[in-house]
Enzyme design. Structure first.
Site, PDB file in Angstrom:
ATOM      1  N   ASN A 116      42.508  38.476  41.030  1.00  0.00           N
ATOM      2  CA  ASN A 116      41.347  39.249  40.589  1.00  0.00           C
ATOM      3  C   ASN A 116      40.107  38.388  40.823  1.00  0.00           C
ATOM      4  OD1 ASN A 116      39.396  40.677  39.208  1.00  0.00           O
ATOM      5  ND2 ASN A 116      40.220  40.236  37.171  1.00  0.00           N
TER       6      ASN A 116
ATOM      7  N   LYS B 274      37.054  39.162  40.421  1.00  0.00           N
ATOM      8  CA  LYS B 274      35.960  39.474  39.485  1.00  0.00           C
ATOM      9  C   LYS B 274      34.620  39.595  40.213  1.00  0.00           C
ATOM     10  CE  LYS B 274      38.584  37.035  35.996  1.00  0.00           C
ATOM     11  NZ  LYS B 274      38.618  36.535  34.652  1.00  0.00           N
TER      12      LYS B 274
ATOM     13  N   HIS C 220      41.149  46.043  32.455  1.00  0.00           N
ATOM     14  CA  HIS C 220      41.054  44.590  32.289  1.00  0.00           C
ATOM     15  C   HIS C 220      40.294  44.284  30.997  1.00  0.00           C
ATOM     16  CE1 HIS C 220      39.902  40.421  32.971  1.00  0.00           C
ATOM     17  NE2 HIS C 220      40.911  40.360  33.827  1.00  0.00           N
TER      18      HIS C 220
ATOM     19  N   GLU D  17      38.027  42.273  30.315  1.00  0.00           N
ATOM     20  CA  GLU D  17      36.571  42.149  30.463  1.00  0.00           C
ATOM     21  C   GLU D  17      35.915  43.523  30.522  1.00  0.00           C
ATOM     22  OE1 GLU D  17      36.698  39.500  33.806  1.00  0.00           O
ATOM     23  OE2 GLU D  17      37.506  37.935  32.509  1.00  0.00           O
TER      24      GLU D  17
ATOM     25  N   GLU E 141      48.028  40.309  29.513  1.00  0.00           N
ATOM     26  CA  GLU E 141      47.034  39.245  29.592  1.00  0.00           C
ATOM     27  C   GLU E 141      46.469  38.969  28.205  1.00  0.00           C
ATOM     28  OE1 GLU E 141      45.311  38.884  33.750  1.00  0.00           O
ATOM     29  OE2 GLU E 141      44.173  40.452  32.785  1.00  0.00           O
TER      30      GLU E 141
ATOM     31  N   GLY F 168      40.697  32.872  31.458  1.00  0.00           N
ATOM     32  CA  GLY F 168      39.544  32.042  31.816  1.00  0.00           C
ATOM     33  C   GLY F 168      39.288  30.896  30.848  1.00  0.00           C
TER      34      GLY F 168
ATOM     35  N   SER G  64      45.044  32.179  32.819  1.00  0.00           N
ATOM     36  CA  SER G  64      45.034  30.777  33.254  1.00  0.00           C
ATOM     37  C   SER G  64      46.301  30.369  34.011  1.00  0.00           C
ATOM     38  CB  SER G  64      44.778  29.863  32.051  1.00  0.00           C
ATOM     39  OG  SER G  64      43.517  30.165  31.480  1.00  0.00           O
TER      40      SER G  64
HETATM   41  C1  PEP Z   1      42.209  37.608  34.884  1.00  0.00           C
HETATM   42  O1  PEP Z   1      41.043  37.726  35.198  1.00  0.00           O
HETATM   43  O2  PEP Z   1      42.934  38.602  34.871  1.00  0.00           O
HETATM   44  C2  PEP Z   1      42.721  36.280  34.540  1.00  0.00           C
HETATM   45  C3  PEP Z   1      43.946  36.179  34.119  1.00  0.00           C
HETATM   46  O3  PEP Z   1      41.839  35.221  34.679  1.00  0.00           O
HETATM   47  P1  PEP Z   1      42.225  33.660  34.659  1.00  0.00           P
HETATM   48  O4  PEP Z   1      43.421  33.469  35.563  1.00  0.00           O
HETATM   49  O5  PEP Z   1      41.014  32.957  35.167  1.00  0.00           O
HETATM   50  O6  PEP Z   1      42.570  33.300  33.251  1.00  0.00           O
END
Ligand code: PEP
Length: 252
Positions: free
Chosen positions: A11, A13, A97, A99, A169, A175, A215
């Site tokens: 992703n 973003k 997601h 976010e 997630e 992040g 992460s």
């Molecule tokens: C994501 O944006 O779905 C995500 C898991 O980000 P990150 O890997 O940076 O934690």
């Protein structure tokens, strides 16, 4: 046990100009050309989708949208429709997601409509769910996920959801550099499969791919992927660099 092909999804973003996105996609294409037995998807920012689709055409990399709107067309300023994503070459779409839930008022109800629209158009929906840190600390992880899954998948039959991918997630791991341990993630993935058995049936629950996101990096991917109910990863930060992401694609 169903045979679930792992999916490693990136992703991107709101990162990368068109030329940066095409360069990363081109590098990734070379790096993963010889990998087999794993599905690979990248979700660039909207302006770069068409160019990235062109750049990876004919390769083992698929492209996804980071969101969609459920209508096919109309006076919806700023929105992209499922048919528009298909038209430029997308195969997947990320829906719900955290976010988008946090900053753009995404709800389980809108997630539900978006999943329906994606399926109707032939896009593979990647439905994101996950609890916040406060919810985990309050012991609400399973009840939060229960609600997100039941509302997000309301009104569907198992047959409608043959391509569905779920991405677990935990919001506190996105992040932040904090990854759920493989045991914590496996516990949740196993719970989700039992929930899907309860809502639909066991055959369906065993066939759905459930990704872990939060992460994920080369250092922790193999441990996570060794868990029986983890079928891949949704990767944010570590997917922006082609060399790092290709290590994740190889689980190393
Ligand atoms: C994501 O944006 O779905 C995500 C898991 O980000 P990150 O890997 O940076 O934690």
């Amino acid at each position: 046990m169903a045979n679930r092909t792992p999916l490693i999804a990136g992703n991107w973003k709101m990162y990368k100009t068109v030329s940066e996105a095409v360069e990363t996609a081109g590098q990734l294409k070379k790096n993963v050309a010889d990998t087999a037995g794993v599905d690979i998807m990248i979700a660039p920012t909207f302006t770069a989708i068409a160019a990235v689709c062109d750049s990876v055409k004919g390769s083992n990399i698929d492209v996804g949208g980071q969101d969609l709107f459920w209508e096919t067309e109309g006076a919806y300023t700023g929105q992209l429709s499922p048919t528009m994503l298909v038209d430029v070459g997308c195969r997947y779409v990320i829906i719900g997601h955290s976010e988008r839930r946090q900053y753009f008022a995404e709800t389980d109800e809108s997630v539900n409509k978006k999943i329906a629209a994606a399926i109707k158009t032939g896009l593979i929906p990647v439905m994101c769910i996950g609890e916040s840190e406060n919810q985990r600390e309050a012991g609400q992880t399973f009840s939060v996920l229960d609600k997100q899954v039941k509302k997000g998948l309301k009104g569907f039959f198992a047959d409608d959801l043959k391509t569905l991918v779920i991405a677990y997630e935990p919001v506190w791991a996105i992040g932040t550099g904090k990854t759920a341990t493989s045991t914590q993630a496996q516990e949740v993935h196993q719970y989700l499969r039992s929930l899907l058995t309860e809502i639909f049936d066991q055959t369906f629950a065993q066939s759905v791919r459930i990704l872990y996101g939060g992460s994920v990096k080369p250092e922790n991917v193999s441990e996570l992927m060794s868990m029986p109910d983890i079928d891949g990863a949704l990767v944010g930060g570590a997917s922006l660099n082609a060399d790092i992401f290709s290590k994740i694609v190889r689980f190393q």
